[in-house]
Design a protein around this motif. Structure first.
Motif, PDB file in Angstrom:
ATOM      1  N   ASP A  23      44.366  19.015  74.291  1.00  0.00           N
ATOM      2  CA  ASP A  23      43.664  18.683  75.265  1.00  0.00           C
ATOM      3  C   ASP A  23      43.839  17.351  75.877  1.00  0.00           C
ATOM      4  O   ASP A  23      43.693  17.043  77.169  1.00  0.00           O
ATOM      5  CB  ASP A  23      42.234  19.199  75.021  1.00  0.00           C
ATOM      6  CG  ASP A  23      41.826  20.727  75.001  1.00  0.00           C
ATOM      7  OD1 ASP A  23      42.921  21.498  75.366  1.00  0.00           O
ATOM      8  OD2 ASP A  23      41.016  21.113  74.684  1.00  0.00           O
ATOM      9  N   LEU A  24      44.063  16.591  74.922  1.00  0.00           N
ATOM     10  CA  LEU A  24      43.950  14.842  75.119  1.00  0.00           C
ATOM     11  C   LEU A  24      44.885  14.545  76.071  1.00  0.00           C
ATOM     12  O   LEU A  24      44.836  13.848  77.080  1.00  0.00           O
ATOM     13  CB  LEU A  24      44.041  14.260  74.069  1.00  0.00           C
ATOM     14  CG  LEU A  24      43.775  12.621  74.130  1.00  0.00           C
ATOM     15  CD1 LEU A  24      42.473  12.372  74.575  1.00  0.00           C
ATOM     16  CD2 LEU A  24      43.925  12.179  72.692  1.00  0.00           C
ATOM     17  N   TRP A  25      46.182  15.471  76.048  1.00  0.00           N
ATOM     18  CA  TRP A  25      47.428  14.960  76.771  1.00  0.00           C
ATOM     19  C   TRP A  25      47.313  15.441  78.149  1.00  0.00           C
ATOM     20  O   TRP A  25      47.968  14.632  79.192  1.00  0.00           O
ATOM     21  CB  TRP A  25      48.508  15.814  76.327  1.00  0.00           C
ATOM     22  CG  TRP A  25      49.105  15.900  74.897  1.00  0.00           C
ATOM     23  CD1 TRP A  25      49.872  16.826  74.264  1.00  0.00           C
ATOM     24  CD2 TRP A  25      48.603  14.916  73.772  1.00  0.00           C
ATOM     25  NE1 TRP A  25      49.858  16.562  73.057  1.00  0.00           N
ATOM     26  CE2 TRP A  25      49.168  15.535  72.543  1.00  0.00           C
ATOM     27  CE3 TRP A  25      47.841  13.903  73.562  1.00  0.00           C
ATOM     28  CZ2 TRP A  25      49.038  14.774  71.556  1.00  0.00           C
ATOM     29  CZ3 TRP A  25      47.475  13.458  72.465  1.00  0.00           C
ATOM     30  CH2 TRP A  25      48.176  13.709  71.340  1.00  0.00           C
ATOM     31  N   PHE A  26      46.252  16.267  78.457  1.00  0.00           N
ATOM     32  CA  PHE A  26      46.425  16.858  79.944  1.00  0.00           C
ATOM     33  C   PHE A  26      45.299  15.900  80.662  1.00  0.00           C
ATOM     34  O   PHE A  26      45.179  15.869  81.994  1.00  0.00           O
ATOM     35  CB  PHE A  26      45.867  18.308  80.175  1.00  0.00           C
ATOM     36  CG  PHE A  26      46.818  19.301  79.452  1.00  0.00           C
ATOM     37  CD1 PHE A  26      47.906  19.277  80.029  1.00  0.00           C
ATOM     38  CD2 PHE A  26      46.467  19.886  78.291  1.00  0.00           C
ATOM     39  CE1 PHE A  26      48.648  20.294  79.564  1.00  0.00           C
ATOM     40  CE2 PHE A  26      47.472  20.529  77.908  1.00  0.00           C
ATOM     41  CZ  PHE A  26      48.508  20.777  78.356  1.00  0.00           C
ATOM     42  N   GLU A  27      44.594  15.096  80.077  1.00  0.00           N
ATOM     43  CA  GLU A  27      43.732  14.119  80.548  1.00  0.00           C
ATOM     44  C   GLU A  27      44.423  13.036  81.057  1.00  0.00           C
ATOM     45  O   GLU A  27      44.285  12.608  82.220  1.00  0.00           O
ATOM     46  CB  GLU A  27      42.505  13.546  79.741  1.00  0.00           C
ATOM     47  CG  GLU A  27      41.531  14.939  79.252  1.00  0.00           C
ATOM     48  CD  GLU A  27      40.756  15.340  80.326  1.00  0.00           C
ATOM     49  OE1 GLU A  27      40.441  14.603  81.368  1.00  0.00           O
ATOM     50  OE2 GLU A  27      40.544  16.550  80.429  1.00  0.00           O
TER      51      GLU A  27
END
Length: 91
Positions: A23-27
């Protein structure tokens, strides 16, 4: 945070961490987080709010955590990290 004595399996923890990292990559690019935090905190330190010792300690801790994450994963490509996270979550 869950209770410390609650029964949790290791795969559940690993899957949760993989989902978090995925999920971190999409932030936003996590590799730039330490610099972004430093810039924000330097601005805060220039005003009266920056005199708060507890706030300063929290800011230092946040920068340290973001640096640890960026150092741990920074040498891997987004695709490599994403592929591993998918494998872990599907295992």
């Amino acid at each position: 945070m869950q209770k410390e004595n609650e029964k949790t399996s290791e795969p559940d923890v690993i899957t949760a961490m993989a989902k978090f990292l995925s999920d971190l990559w999409f932030e936003e690019d996590f590799r730039n987080q330490p610099e972004h935090l430093s810039e924000i905190f330097e601005t805060i330190l220039l005003n009266e709010m920056g005199d708060d010792q507890d706030l300063r300690m929290t800011m230092i801790s946040s920068i340290r955590t973001s640096k640890l994450l960026a150092n741990a994963l920074g040498s891997f490509s987004d695709m490599e990290i994403n592929n591993v996270c998918k494998k872990i979550m599907n295992a």
